[in-house]
Scaffold this active site. Structure first.
Site, PDB file in Angstrom:
ATOM      1  N   HIS A 173      -3.660  -5.156  -0.565  1.00 41.49           N
ATOM      2  CA  HIS A 173      -3.610  -6.490   0.052  1.00 41.49           C
ATOM      3  C   HIS A 173      -4.961  -7.210   0.014  1.00 41.49           C
ATOM      4  CE1 HIS A 173       0.386  -5.988   1.822  1.00 41.49           C
ATOM      5  NE2 HIS A 173       0.058  -4.733   2.055  1.00 41.49           N
ATOM      6  N   ARG A 198       1.475   1.205   3.646  1.00 47.08           N
ATOM      7  CA  ARG A 198       2.792   1.695   3.195  1.00 47.08           C
ATOM      8  C   ARG A 198       3.023   1.216   1.754  1.00 47.08           C
ATOM      9  NH1 ARG A 198       7.133   3.001   6.921  1.00 47.08           N
ATOM     10  NH2 ARG A 198       8.439   1.805   5.499  1.00 47.08           N
ATOM     11  N   SER A 208      10.010  -5.122   1.516  1.00 47.52           N
ATOM     12  CA  SER A 208      10.618  -5.480   0.239  1.00 47.52           C
ATOM     13  C   SER A 208      12.143  -5.578   0.320  1.00 47.52           C
ATOM     14  CB  SER A 208      10.190  -4.497  -0.852  1.00 47.52           C
ATOM     15  OG  SER A 208      10.427  -3.171  -0.444  1.00 47.52           O
ATOM     16  N   GLU A 255      -5.414 -10.212   0.235  1.00 49.28           N
ATOM     17  CA  GLU A 255      -5.320 -11.357   1.159  1.00 49.28           C
ATOM     18  C   GLU A 255      -5.763 -10.999   2.577  1.00 49.28           C
ATOM     19  OE1 GLU A 255      -2.798  -9.660  -0.021  1.00 49.28           O
ATOM     20  OE2 GLU A 255      -1.272  -9.326   1.527  1.00 49.28           O
ATOM     21  N   CYS A 292       1.837  -5.723  -2.810  1.00 45.75           N
ATOM     22  CA  CYS A 292       2.605  -4.735  -2.043  1.00 45.75           C
ATOM     23  C   CYS A 292       4.121  -4.927  -2.218  1.00 45.75           C
ATOM     24  CB  CYS A 292       2.177  -4.759  -0.588  1.00 45.75           C
ATOM     25  SG  CYS A 292       2.663  -3.279   0.305  1.00 45.75           S
ATOM     26  N   ARG A 335       8.609   2.769  -3.957  1.00 50.74           N
ATOM     27  CA  ARG A 335       8.221   2.213  -2.651  1.00 50.74           C
ATOM     28  C   ARG A 335       7.563   3.300  -1.802  1.00 50.74           C
ATOM     29  NH1 ARG A 335      12.806   0.864   0.585  1.00 50.74           N
ATOM     30  NH2 ARG A 335      11.452  -0.404   1.848  1.00 50.74           N
TER      31      ARG A 335
END
Lengths: 196, 298
Positions: free
Chosen positions: A177, A142, A58, A179, A85, A112
């Site tokens: 995620h 994470r 990020s 994806e 994320c 985060r």
């Protein structure tokens, strides 16, 4: 011309998002006419009906959004945003890290790396509100969590550490995620909310 | 969600972590101060080590895992992922890095190998590994051992990109070759390159390695980094190239921007201007055989 979905391609798991959106668009019956395109500049954003902000680092993506003068164009983007994320961190309105300039698209506070380092990354089946069928197999790497949300934000899933999936208007933000797996139910639901 | 229902350290989590690094630059750092510079410049992760490869070359002797104290110092200084290097085959150094909480372990030929026969059995670990490779066979052997990410070996600490180019072209070229083969030819080819047949078949079908493929070993300028990306790398590692240049902060940012815009020569031109001196280079052909890191492990 068919519908166009953009994937912010500054850093992160861009190709996974492209593949997942292709699969989801096909299942929604517009696979043959739709396109999924990489977005690196505000020009690329033009004509997109929806935008995915992928997982990645990020802090890095935030710096590149500024560097590529994409902050305002994304803030003013009329379509829905699908954020996973790092993307969830970026679309938030408040982030626990001064190096990140959040886009403020979803009214929430985000921490985060809320679960810890990579060794604390995990897979789990989690129930998602309003998603029919099996719980969603979620991959947390994470991952962040939302610690507070505004009134217009709907919680879709939470775990012990905090909120991990939200919807806000056409936008969807996920700490995990989808994806990386084959289950495109969340993508399809997002596309439906965007009228695609 | 009960703790026993969570799964940690799976193949998907390891490869997924590697995927999140794509399009990024991973920078070698030897202390907290450098780690902060790298993070500010936009590195996606830092590689913590005792000495950068060019200093390892100068020092000679046995190069080992960094002091845990140093790794902790770096972990505490940044919020991006921290990686660490262990010697080829040294599974106890890897156990120590796992305890310290590094996010990925580089089983690296830059350090002196601890085992000349076997690499680490990486499937025994919860933490993901990255390993170097010079060609497809080597890459697939490492993946078969559990590596979640591959990087070209290149020739670290030389500031000379020629070996990284050689290795990236070899891997990409071999994948193109197997794409045109039928099933029997692929099995034969797998035997030839000493790689598992299933992994050869998987690469041929997907047209790429089953894991993320970065470039490393000799990248010293924004142009070097962008070239490796154009040759097909998913991202780059920069070792000595940043903190052995005359202006590390500028160089770090310029390499990040070059990787971000690797197909745009106008941007690469702009970020390459006025960077000061790149790290001093070394002609790979002048190295003696025992000074060539890429021959370590196979």
């Amino acid at each position: 011309m068919g519908v166009k979905v953009g994937v912010l391609a500054l850093q992160g798991d861009v190709s996974e998002h492209i593949d997942a959106f292709f699969a989801a668009l096909s299942r929604r019956g517009c696979g043959s006419t739709a396109t999924v395109t990489e977005v690196r500049s505000s020009q690329d954003l033009a004509g997109c009906a929806a935008l995915a902000i992928p997982g990645g680092e990020s802090t890095t993506i935030s710096r590149l959004i500024e560097k590529n003068q994409l902050h305002e164009p994304i803030r003013n983007f009329p379509g829905g945003i699908f954020a996973t994320c790092a993307g969830m961190v970026l679309v938030a309105s408040r982030v626990d890290d001064p190096r990140i300039r959040p886009l403020g698209l979803v009214g929430m506070a985000v921490d985060r790396n809320a679960f810890g380092r990579q060794r604390e990354s995990f897979e789990a089946d989690i129930p998602v509100d309003g998603l029919p069928g099996q719980p969603f197999h979620a991959v947390f790497i994470r991952a962040p969590v939302a610690t507070a949300i505004d009134d217009n934000v709907r919680v879709l899933a939470r775990v012990e550490q905090g909120i991990v999936a939200v919807e806000c208007g056409k936008h969807m933000a996920l700490a995990f995620h989808p994806e990386l797996g084959r289950d495109t139910r969340l993508h399809e639901r997002f596309l439906q909310a965007c009228g695609i | 969600m009960k703790l026993e229902e969570l799964r940690f350290g799976t193949e998907l989590l390891k490869r997924g972590f590697a995927s999140m690094q794509k399009g990024g630059v991973i920078m070698d750092v030897v202390n907290a101060e450098q780690a902060v510079i790298a993070e500010k410049a936009g590195a996606v992760a830092v590689m913590s080590l005792e000495r950068v490869p060019s200093d390892i070359r100068k020092m000679g002797g046995v190069a080992r895992m960094a002091d845990p104290e140093k790794v902790i110092e770096i972990i505490d200084a940044v919020s991006i992922p921290v990686m660490g290097k262990v010697r080829i085959g040294h599974f106890v150094e890897a156990q120590v890095l796992e305890v310290l909480g590094v996010d990925m372990i580089d089983e690296s030929e830059v350090l002196t190998p601890a085992d000349e026969q076997y690499h680490i059995d990486k499937k025994q670990f919860k933490v993901p590994f990255v390993c170097g490779a010079r060609d497809l066979g080597e890459a697939l052997r490492r993946i078969n051992e559990g590596a979640a990410m591959i990087r070209t070996k290149g020739e670290a600490g030389t500031g000379n990109v020629v070996e990284a180019v050689r290795h990236m072209r070899a891997i990409m070229g071999q994948i193109r070759t197997i794409k045109g083969m039928d099933a029997q030819e692929r099995i034969d080819y797998a035997r030839e390159i000493e790689a598992p047949a299933e992994l050869v078949a998987e690469c041929a079908e997907r047209g790429r390695l089953p894991v993320v493929n970065f470039s490393a070993g000799g990248i010293a300028t924004p142009c070097d980094a962008a070239m490796m990306m154009q040759l097909g790398a998913d991202g780059v590692f920069v070792g000595s190239g940043i903190f052995k240049s005359s202006e590390p902060e500028k160089m770090a940012k310029a390499i990040v921007d070059a990787v971000n815009h690797f197909n745009d020569a106008t941007v690469i031109t702009r970020v390459s201007r006025g960077l000061g001196d790149a790290m001093p280079g070394l002609d790979v052909h002048t190295l003696k055989e025992d000074e060539v890191f890429q021959y370590r492990g196979r």
